[in-house]
Design a protein around this motif. Structure first.
Motif, PDB file in Angstrom:
ATOM      1  N   UNK A   1      37.789  41.611  44.123  1.00 39.34           N
ATOM      2  CA  UNK A   1      37.113  40.339  44.389  1.00 39.34           C
ATOM      3  C   UNK A   1      37.421  39.320  43.287  1.00 39.34           C
ATOM      4  N   UNK A   2      37.400  39.763  42.045  1.00 40.37           N
ATOM      5  CA  UNK A   2      37.723  38.863  40.933  1.00 40.37           C
ATOM      6  C   UNK A   2      39.164  38.356  41.046  1.00 40.37           C
ATOM      7  N   UNK A   3      40.068  39.258  41.359  1.00 41.48           N
ATOM      8  CA  UNK A   3      41.476  38.901  41.508  1.00 41.48           C
ATOM      9  C   UNK A   3      41.672  37.914  42.660  1.00 41.48           C
TER      10      UNK A   3
ATOM     11  N   UNK B   1      42.546  32.376  44.581  1.00 47.98           N
ATOM     12  CA  UNK B   1      42.007  31.463  45.598  1.00 47.98           C
ATOM     13  C   UNK B   1      42.400  31.869  47.021  1.00 47.98           C
ATOM     14  N   UNK B   2      42.374  33.178  47.291  1.00 48.82           N
ATOM     15  CA  UNK B   2      42.643  33.718  48.616  1.00 48.82           C
ATOM     16  C   UNK B   2      41.308  33.749  49.370  1.00 48.82           C
TER      17      UNK B   2
ATOM     18  N   UNK C   1      38.518  36.740  49.647  1.00 46.96           N
ATOM     19  CA  UNK C   1      37.251  36.560  48.925  1.00 46.96           C
ATOM     20  C   UNK C   1      36.070  36.750  49.871  1.00 46.96           C
ATOM     21  N   UNK C   2      36.124  36.105  51.033  1.00 48.13           N
ATOM     22  CA  UNK C   2      34.990  36.200  51.962  1.00 48.13           C
ATOM     23  C   UNK C   2      34.822  37.625  52.488  1.00 48.13           C
ATOM     24  N   UNK C   3      35.933  38.295  52.768  1.00 53.07           N
ATOM     25  CA  UNK C   3      35.849  39.673  53.271  1.00 53.07           C
ATOM     26  C   UNK C   3      35.300  40.604  52.198  1.00 53.07           C
TER      27      UNK C   3
ATOM     28  N   UNK D   1      42.743  40.234  60.118  1.00 50.55           N
ATOM     29  CA  UNK D   1      42.956  40.093  58.670  1.00 50.55           C
ATOM     30  C   UNK D   1      41.871  40.821  57.893  1.00 50.55           C
ATOM     31  N   UNK D   2      40.623  40.713  58.355  1.00 54.67           N
ATOM     32  CA  UNK D   2      39.522  41.402  57.685  1.00 54.67           C
ATOM     33  C   UNK D   2      39.693  42.917  57.779  1.00 54.67           C
TER      34      UNK D   2
END
Length: 149
Positions: free
Chosen positions: A9-11, A16-17, A21-23, A83-84
């Motif tokens: 998540x940090x990466x 800025x993906x 990030x949301x997944x 994608x998720x």
């Protein structure tokens, strides 16, 4: 497992993906919800095996949604679900091949001493304990039933 997701998540945030990030935030929230439910039931944090089971459920939900969106002609939403699924699958262990699955089922039946469909629960419990996240237990259930039936 938790640390891996937090690091991912940090990466993703740094790169800025947005989709990732949301997944990953959804995955983190699901883990926290699972831990809260376990605490209220008097248990500790969810184990990695329980988390793998949770990820499997999340993938199954998204697969169903993807199919519904495709059938309804909503390609952009179906693509989002796909994608998720891909992002969540990164945290699952490698899926067993059909041959390995058959071998695992045969071993579990032998270890449980299963002779009929009545013993199916023992076999499934052994498989879930040993192969969490590595096989689709819906399909495996049908295979076990066919072997014991």
């Amino acid at each position: 497992m938790r640390e891996t997701i937090t690091a991912a998540l940090k990466l993703a945030t740094k790169s800025q993906d947005k989709r990732r990030v949301s997944t990953l935030r959804l995955v983190s929230a699901a883990i926290k919800n699972r831990d809260i439910a376990a605490r209220t039931a008097g248990k500790g944090e969810a184990t990695d095996a329980e988390l793998l089971e949770l990820f499997g459920k999340m993938i199954k939900q998204r697969e169903e949604s993807e199919k519904i969106y495709r059938d309804a002609g909503r390609a952009e939403l179906a693509t989002q679900e796909a994608e998720e699924i891909a992002i969540i699958r990164e945290f699952l262990p490698k899926q067993l091949s059909d041959a390995d699955t058959q071998k695992a089922i045969a071993e579990a039946i032998a270890e449980a001493g299963a002779t009929s469909v009545k013993d199916m629960g023992k076999v499934m419990a052994a498989l879930k304990a040993r192969y969490a996240g590595q096989m689709d237990f819906g399909e495996v259930s049908a295979l076990v039933k066919a072997k014991l039936g």
